[in-house]
Design an enzyme around this catalytic site. Structure first.
Site, PDB file in Angstrom:
ATOM      1  N   GLY A  72      -8.163 -18.778 -13.419  1.00  0.00           N
ATOM      2  CA  GLY A  72      -7.708 -18.103 -12.206  1.00  0.00           C
ATOM      3  C   GLY A  72      -6.191 -18.164 -12.076  1.00  0.00           C
ATOM      4  O   GLY A  72      -5.558 -17.199 -11.626  1.00  0.00           O
ATOM      5  N   GLN A 180     -12.368 -18.107  -4.988  1.00  0.00           N
ATOM      6  CA  GLN A 180     -13.402 -18.799  -4.196  1.00  0.00           C
ATOM      7  C   GLN A 180     -14.455 -17.841  -3.651  1.00  0.00           C
ATOM      8  O   GLN A 180     -15.515 -18.274  -3.210  1.00  0.00           O
ATOM      9  CB  GLN A 180     -12.767 -19.568  -3.031  1.00  0.00           C
ATOM     10  CG  GLN A 180     -11.885 -20.731  -3.451  1.00  0.00           C
ATOM     11  CD  GLN A 180     -12.670 -21.898  -4.058  1.00  0.00           C
ATOM     12  OE1 GLN A 180     -13.880 -22.055  -3.863  1.00  0.00           O
ATOM     13  NE2 GLN A 180     -11.982 -22.733  -4.818  1.00  0.00           N
ATOM     14  N   HIS A 202     -15.275 -20.941 -13.569  1.00  0.00           N
ATOM     15  CA  HIS A 202     -15.905 -22.243 -13.299  1.00  0.00           C
ATOM     16  C   HIS A 202     -16.267 -22.491 -11.837  1.00  0.00           C
ATOM     17  O   HIS A 202     -16.710 -23.581 -11.480  1.00  0.00           O
ATOM     18  CB  HIS A 202     -15.034 -23.384 -13.845  1.00  0.00           C
ATOM     19  CG  HIS A 202     -13.733 -23.600 -13.140  1.00  0.00           C
ATOM     20  ND1 HIS A 202     -13.496 -24.712 -12.382  1.00  0.00           N
ATOM     21  CD2 HIS A 202     -12.596 -22.869 -13.094  1.00  0.00           C
ATOM     22  CE1 HIS A 202     -12.253 -24.651 -11.910  1.00  0.00           C
ATOM     23  NE2 HIS A 202     -11.699 -23.545 -12.322  1.00  0.00           N
ATOM     24  N   THR A 238      -6.350 -14.609 -29.215  1.00  0.00           N
ATOM     25  CA  THR A 238      -7.738 -14.364 -29.629  1.00  0.00           C
ATOM     26  C   THR A 238      -8.670 -14.689 -28.474  1.00  0.00           C
ATOM     27  O   THR A 238      -8.531 -15.722 -27.808  1.00  0.00           O
ATOM     28  CB  THR A 238      -8.079 -15.230 -30.865  1.00  0.00           C
ATOM     29  OG1 THR A 238      -7.169 -14.864 -31.898  1.00  0.00           O
ATOM     30  CG2 THR A 238      -9.507 -15.009 -31.330  1.00  0.00           C
ATOM     31  N   CYS A 326      -6.321 -29.477  -6.545  1.00  0.00           N
ATOM     32  CA  CYS A 326      -5.048 -29.453  -7.251  1.00  0.00           C
ATOM     33  C   CYS A 326      -3.978 -30.277  -6.544  1.00  0.00           C
ATOM     34  O   CYS A 326      -2.969 -30.612  -7.123  1.00  0.00           O
ATOM     35  CB  CYS A 326      -4.562 -28.013  -7.386  1.00  0.00           C
ATOM     36  SG  CYS A 326      -5.830 -26.912  -8.013  1.00  0.00           S
TER      37      CYS A 326
HETATM   38  N1  PLP Z   1      -7.133 -19.690  -6.625  1.00  0.00           N
HETATM   39  C1  PLP Z   1      -7.961 -20.399  -5.844  1.00  0.00           C
HETATM   40  C2  PLP Z   1      -8.241 -19.927  -4.447  1.00  0.00           C
HETATM   41  C3  PLP Z   1      -8.554 -21.573  -6.326  1.00  0.00           C
HETATM   42  O1  PLP Z   1      -9.370 -22.274  -5.537  1.00  0.00           O
HETATM   43  C4  PLP Z   1      -8.264 -21.993  -7.652  1.00  0.00           C
HETATM   44  C5  PLP Z   1      -8.833 -23.254  -8.177  1.00  0.00           C
HETATM   45  O2  PLP Z   1      -9.209 -24.139  -7.460  1.00  0.00           O
HETATM   46  C6  PLP Z   1      -7.413 -21.200  -8.428  1.00  0.00           C
HETATM   47  C7  PLP Z   1      -6.871 -20.059  -7.884  1.00  0.00           C
HETATM   48  C8  PLP Z   1      -7.090 -21.577  -9.830  1.00  0.00           C
HETATM   49  O3  PLP Z   1      -8.172 -21.317 -10.685  1.00  0.00           O
HETATM   50  P1  PLP Z   1      -8.262 -22.026 -12.112  1.00  0.00           P
HETATM   51  O4  PLP Z   1      -8.669 -23.428 -11.868  1.00  0.00           O
HETATM   52  O5  PLP Z   1      -9.311 -21.251 -12.846  1.00  0.00           O
HETATM   53  O6  PLP Z   1      -6.932 -21.900 -12.730  1.00  0.00           O
END
Ligand code: PLP
Length: 381
Positions: A72, A180, A202, A238, A326
């Site tokens: 993401g 989300q 995921h 790839t 995060c």
């Molecule tokens: N955007 C949102 C709203 C998210 O909750 C997250 C991950 O928690 C991301 C982006 C980032 O996604 P990724 O973990 O696949 O990089």
């Protein structure tokens, strides 16, 4: 060791068995590079294209509008930096919100260093943007509006269709981080005037390390990574064939089961909130109570420090979050909770519970009883 009870599905989910089963051959016997011309490669290519069709179908896009990415975060970078760089002759202004995921906020900060101007609009005490503030932020230089579909911490859902109309009528590209929302909300990118949309595998029982970006066929955006010509020259590297097969299967199942799963998640979430309200005093429910993801609850407990609570829950086998995964490594109060006006003390005492398909009522009873016990002990210290 206590049995693990997992209440952190906004952080990540397990790969479903059916998804894993479809992925496995692409790690071993079907190892061809999709760019290779012999049949082993062509079979991988076919698997990639079949998955592209599944992802496209789930949001009413065309397969050629889907670009596979690694996650993401990459999708958000590609959408925002890609549009900014390709359209800088038209303008240098971007509008986003104060409650975006760091993958959007930090991307915007990075563009500010390159001369772009970014307006970060507010949210109200429920975590929803004000459409008039959005309209008033638009300038003739505005090239992109990026507003997340649903928030990762408080689960609030933004008025995406209305934002799409505003962007469309002003001839501005509209990107939404739907990481989300995918699998939890039915999305029609055409009807909602969404030009770009970010997906991550995921969060809906697909694998980690795979994502997708939808970009309407008319959107002008640049690649951000140099290399080969994969993904119509927009994303060099790839292809992660097994991951791509996994995200396709996971999204297909998620939308097949969406109604049944959402009803169950909503029921369990409401039961959890009701039990907490009945049993634990001095709490504050964060985020809009209606316009929110079905499995999300975010509650602040007065006099409690989120990190300590998480540690004590972990000892009891409970996985939860005090904020976004995060940012939970730091002691900074969450930018989302401070943006909805929560005082520092309450922001520090927030607990995010995000439910998933394997959770039961018995899990919720265990969670509530454990929370009641721990919070009583901490408050009586
Ligand atoms: N955007 C949102 C709203 C998210 O909750 C997250 C991950 O928690 C991301 C982006 C980032 O996604 P990724 O973990 O696949 O990089």
């Amino acid at each position: 060791m206590e049995k693990i009870r997992y209440f952190d599905h906004a952080a990540t989910t397990n790969v479903r068995e059916e998804v894993l089963k479809e992925m496995l051959p692409y790690f071993s016997i079907e190892y061809g590079n999709p760019s290779s011309l012999y049949s082993l490669g062509r079979r991988s290519h076919k698997a990639v294209e079949l998955s592209r069709e599944k992802v496209a179908k789930s949001i009413n896009a065309m397969p050629k509008e889907i670009y596979f990415t690694s996650c993401g975060s990459e999708g958000n970078n590609l959408a925002i930096k890609g549009v900014a760089r390709a359209n800088k002759n038209k303008g240098n202004h971007i509008i986003t919100t104060k409650i975006e995921h760091p993958a959007v906020l930090h991307t915007c900060k990075s563009l500010e260093k390159d001369g772009f101007e970014v307006t970060y609009i507010n949210v109200d005490e429920n975590g929803i943007i004000n459409l008039n503030e959005l309209k008033n932020s638009i300038k003739k230089e505005t090239i992109l509006i990026s507003v997340m579909y649903a928030n990762n911490e408080i689960g609030t859902i933004q008025p995406i269709e209305e934002i799409g109309k505003i962007a469309n009528s002003n001839n501005i590209y509209f990107h939404t981080d739907a990481v989300q929302a995918i699998g939890n909300i039915k999305i029609d990118v055409k009807k909602m005037n969404i030009d770009l949309l970010t997906i991550s595998g995921h969060k809906f029982y697909g694998p980690k390390g795979i994502g997708a970006l939808y970009a309407n066929e008319n959107v002008k955006f640049d690649k951000i990574q140099d290399g080969g010509h994969q993904e119509k020259d927009k994303r060099a590297g790839t292809e992660n064939v097994a991951g791509i097969v996994g995200i396709g299967k996971a999204i297909e199942i998620a939308y097949k089961e969406i109604e049944k799963n959402n009803n169950n998640l909503r029921y369990l979430r409401d039961y959890y909130v009701q039990q907490i309200e009945n049993k634990i005093p001095y709490i504050k429910i964060n985020g809009d109570r209606i316009r929110r993801l079905p499995g999300n609850s975010n509650i602040s407990f007065e006099g409690i420090e989120g990190e300590e609570l998480l540690y004590k829950l972990d000892i009891k086998g409970i996985c939860a979050s005090s904020g976004s995964a995060c940012t939970s490594g730091t002691m900074e109060p969450s930018h989302v909770l401070t943006s909805i006006g929560l005082p520092y003390k309450l922001a520090q005492g927030a607990l995010r519970i995000t439910l998933g398909i394997e959770n039961t009522k018995e899990d919720i009873d265990y969670l509530v009883n454990t929370l009641e016990e721990i919070i009583k002990k901490i408050r009586n210290k």
